[in-house]
Design a protein around this motif. Structure first.
Motif, mmCIF file in Angstrom:
data_model
loop_
_atom_site.group_PDB
_atom_site.id
_atom_site.type_symbol
_atom_site.label_atom_id
_atom_site.label_comp_id
_atom_site.label_asym_id
_atom_site.label_seq_id
_atom_site.Cartn_x
_atom_site.Cartn_y
_atom_site.Cartn_z
ATOM 1 N N GLU A 24 7.092 -9.320 1.349
ATOM 2 C CA GLU A 24 5.684 -9.680 1.128
ATOM 3 C C GLU A 24 5.006 -8.695 0.174
ATOM 4 O OE1 GLU A 24 1.767 -9.637 3.824
ATOM 5 O OE2 GLU A 24 3.607 -10.156 4.892
ATOM 6 N N LYS A 25 4.168 -9.220 -0.714
ATOM 7 C CA LYS A 25 3.456 -8.340 -1.648
ATOM 8 C C LYS A 25 2.333 -7.582 -0.937
ATOM 9 C CE LYS A 25 4.176 -10.657 -6.011
ATOM 10 N NZ LYS A 25 3.522 -11.243 -7.169
ATOM 11 N N LEU B 45 11.216 -3.903 -10.241
ATOM 12 C CA LEU B 45 12.040 -2.956 -9.473
ATOM 13 C C LEU B 45 12.986 -2.148 -10.362
ATOM 14 C CD1 LEU B 45 13.053 -5.099 -6.344
ATOM 15 C CD2 LEU B 45 11.315 -3.319 -6.460
ATOM 16 N N TYR B 46 12.954 -2.390 -11.685
ATOM 17 C CA TYR B 46 13.906 -1.701 -12.563
ATOM 18 C C TYR B 46 13.791 -0.172 -12.475
ATOM 19 C CZ TYR B 46 10.590 -0.191 -16.173
ATOM 20 O OH TYR B 46 9.576 0.446 -16.834
ATOM 21 N N ASP C 173 2.871 -6.555 -8.282
ATOM 22 C CA ASP C 173 4.152 -7.051 -7.750
ATOM 23 C C ASP C 173 4.683 -6.268 -6.546
ATOM 24 O OD1 ASP C 173 4.388 -9.076 -9.565
ATOM 25 O OD2 ASP C 173 5.436 -7.847 -11.057
ATOM 26 N N PHE C 174 4.111 -5.102 -6.259
ATOM 27 C CA PHE C 174 4.703 -4.211 -5.248
ATOM 28 C C PHE C 174 4.771 -4.851 -3.862
ATOM 29 C CE2 PHE C 174 2.449 -1.415 -8.334
ATOM 30 C CZ PHE C 174 3.586 -1.070 -9.039
ATOM 31 N N THR C 175 5.895 -4.593 -3.187
ATOM 32 C CA THR C 175 6.124 -5.220 -1.878
ATOM 33 C C THR C 175 6.150 -4.183 -0.755
ATOM 34 O OG1 THR C 175 8.501 -4.974 -2.135
ATOM 35 C CG2 THR C 175 7.542 -7.042 -2.927
ATOM 36 N N ARG D 144 3.065 2.574 -8.875
ATOM 37 C CA ARG D 144 1.999 3.139 -9.706
ATOM 38 C C ARG D 144 0.710 2.313 -9.641
ATOM 39 N NH1 ARG D 144 3.934 7.203 -12.872
ATOM 40 N NH2 ARG D 144 1.900 8.060 -12.360
ATOM 41 N N ALA D 145 0.427 1.770 -8.450
ATOM 42 C CA ALA D 145 -0.726 0.885 -8.296
ATOM 43 C C ALA D 145 -2.037 1.534 -8.737
ATOM 44 C CB ALA D 145 -0.825 0.434 -6.842
#
Ligand SMILES: Cc1cc2nc3c(=O)[nH]c(=O)nc-3n(C[C@H](O)[C@H](O)[C@H](O)COP(=O)(O)OP(=O)(O)OC[C@H]3O[C@@H](n4cnc5c(N)ncnc54)[C@H](O)[C@@H]3O)c2cc1C
Length: 523
Positions: free
Chosen positions: A441-442, A419-420, A448-450, A475-476
């Motif tokens: 929830e992911k 999340l930085y 890691d994105f939720t 950036r998935a």
């Protein structure tokens, strides 16, 4: 950053804007930040989404450009190094120092690159990030554990900047809005409006999401549409010679283990005389790039087989673990707007064409800016607004962006937490998760994105499609294209809930996104 409110204000307003900016890439957004922070009434229109075109497909370097130094373009390098320093200072949550290692396999390479990179440091002056250093073979292997050690003699290290391009763009849009600008995506300029003297008085805008079009009136219209500048120029002067032609650059994304550490590798001369990077980015490595002249101006350029082979082959020569097609998590192509040759006989190899920007003012008052680099967007914006003020007799107000903090500004973020990239907004996303535990929830076990980040993207960052979310807010798509397709139905469901859409809309979104994402993995 409230799209529906902004669009409805634009549709109903009779205001005259000081600056109408066409294009929401690095250049247009930089211009909007510059104009708004000077106090001008500014509107920016992006036909698809912010950074949909070239600006989300860079090598993610904030750099002077070592290869331009090799070509002796000292002015360009010095300017970019100065801008690198400003950007590092104004957006420390997104721009970080990155160590680059050049492995040396010939006796002359260490002194040669040490001297060259010392010049690079000196050109940065007090904006220098750190000194370049000659390295022993042992140190090179420590920094790049997976470097090919056969015939390795040692190396040289230097520092440059590294960033997340589309995240910075979103923060720039937010910065512009905070200074009073109106910024909208999915709004395409389809026509220029002119008075009897042939001067541009405004634009016609099509709302490409909800339909309908509307007119905006402005004192100065700026064409910052990257590779598409000629489309806007032709709306002004139909028979003009094209200003740009595209050159494609491809990157492959592979697992971080291919470099084995946190440092980047730079290959100063590939088999065909280019520069190649392997740069750690969000727990992956970006390998690239290429420079291939292409004919088509498209929003979703596709990598050529030979570009993919070239990158794999070059990386394989310098790394112990040779990346194969099956290792590629994502492949993306971007188009550079290079100066078009005036005639066929002027045809040059694109890598030899100067990368500095072009800024033009037409008799109609249209200002066009194209080329340059992400790194130099700020100075390009300053020059553009200065020219717009002059050619349109606007009252002069000084530029403020050298020290203007970008939205999200935060020193020393914890870069181990994904999340930085949100900088000072990180706490607001954590708060969303705390208030709605299901938002923690992911989206998918692989990244890691939720859910919270999707909700945030829709509510605060103007994301309106799955592509907006998975390609440019998180950036998935660039980190793992297949995993991003798996996430698409879930993201569609969140979007539909937030935007009040039907199931049919969700299905269509998933179909459209899957079509786009198929261009990002190798079969
Ligand atoms: C492969 C590659 C790697 C690169 N790597 C780096 C790097 O590491 N570091 C660096 O500093 N630079 C890098 N660059 C350069 C940098 O990416 C570009 O200079 C920069 O992104 C260009 O931004 P732009 O806003 O001019 O163009 P774009 O990002 O293309 O933006 C133009 C926008 O205009 C919009 N538009 C077009 N027509 C209309 C219309 N009619 N109405 C409304 N909107 C419209 C488009 O949708 C688009 O979003 C790289 C470039 C490439 C190609």
């Amino acid at each position: 950053m409230k799209r529906e409110e902004s669009i409805s204000q634009l549709k109903n307003s009779k205001e005259k804007w000081d600056f109408i900016v066409i294009g929401g890439g690095a250049t247009g957004l930089g211009i909007a930040v510059d104009a708004a922070s000077r106090g001008y009434k500014t509107v920016l229109l992006e036909q698809v989404d912010f950074t949909k075109a070239t600006s989300s497909r860079s090598t993610k370097l904030v750099h002077g450009g070592v290869r331009y130094l090799q070509k002796g373009d000292v002015k360009l390098v010095r300017e970019a190094l100065r801008e690198r320093g400003y950007l590092r200072r104004n957006a420390p949550h997104l721009v970080k120092n990155q160590r680059f290692i050049i492995g040396n396999y010939q006796w002359w390479e260490k002194p040669f690159y040490t001297i060259g990179l010392t010049v690079y440091d000196l050109l940065a002056g007090r904006m220098s990030l750190s000194r370049s250093l000659p390295l022993s073979k042992k140190s090179v292997v420590k920094y790049i554990p997976q470097i090919e050690q056969k015939n390795l003699r040692g190396g040289v290290s230097y520092q440059d900047g590294q960033f997340d391009d589309s995240r910075l763009a979103i923060n720039m849009a937010q910065t512009a809005v905070e200074h009073g600008a109106t910024v909208v995506n999915h709004a395409k300029v389809t026509q220029l409006l002119k008075n009897n003297e042939g001067k541009i008085t405004g634009v016609v805008v099509e709302d490409t999401l909800d339909g309908g079009s509307f007119n905006l009136e402005g004192k100065c219209t700026i064409n910052a549409t990257g590779i598409f500048v000629d489309e806007i120029i032709k709306m002004d002067t139909p028979d003009v010679h094209p200003l740009v032609r595209p050159s494609q650059g491809v990157h492959l994304v592979v697992d971080k283990s291919f470099l084995g550490g946190d440092d980047a590798i730079m290959v100063p001369k590939t088999s065909d005389g280019r520069v190649m990077f392997g740069v750690p980015w969000h727990n992956r490595v970006i390998l690239g790039t290429t420079d291939t002249p292409v004919k088509e101006f498209v929003l979703e350029p596709l990598p050529l087989e030979e570009e993919v082979d070239f990158i794999l082959e070059t990386a394989g020569r310098f790394l112990v673990k040779k990346p194969q097609r099956k290792d590629v998590l994502s492949v993306f192509a971007g188009l550079r707007p290079l100066a078009a040759p005036r005639k066929e006989s002027d045809e040059m190899k694109t890598k030899e064409i100067s990368r500095s920007h072009k800024l033009l003012a037409a008799d109609s008052g249209l200002i066009t800016i194209t080329g340059g680099k992400w790194t130099t967007y700020r100075i390009m914006a300053e020059e553009t607004i200065d020219l717009g003020i002059k050619t349109n007799n606007l009252p002069f107000k000084p530029c403020k962006t050298r020290t203007l903090k970008i939205h999200g500004y935060m020193e020393n973020p914890d870069m181990d937490n994904h999340l930085y990239v949100y900088g000072s907004d990180q706490d607001k996303i954590l708060k969303l998760q705390k208030e709605n535990p299901e938002y923690a929830e992911k989206l998918n076990g692989k990244l890691d994105f939720t859910v919270a980040e999707v909700v945030w993207a829709v509510r605060e960052e103007m994301a309106r499609t799955i592509d907006d979310v998975l390609a440019r807010r998180v950036r998935a798509l660039y980190m793992d294209a297949r995993a991003s397709i798996e996430m698409a139905p879930k993201v569609a469901g969140i979007l539909a809930k937030e935007l009040g859409k039907e199931k049919a809309w969700e299905d269509e979104q998933v179909r459209e996104y899957t079509e786009i994402a198929k261009g990002y993995f190798l079969s």
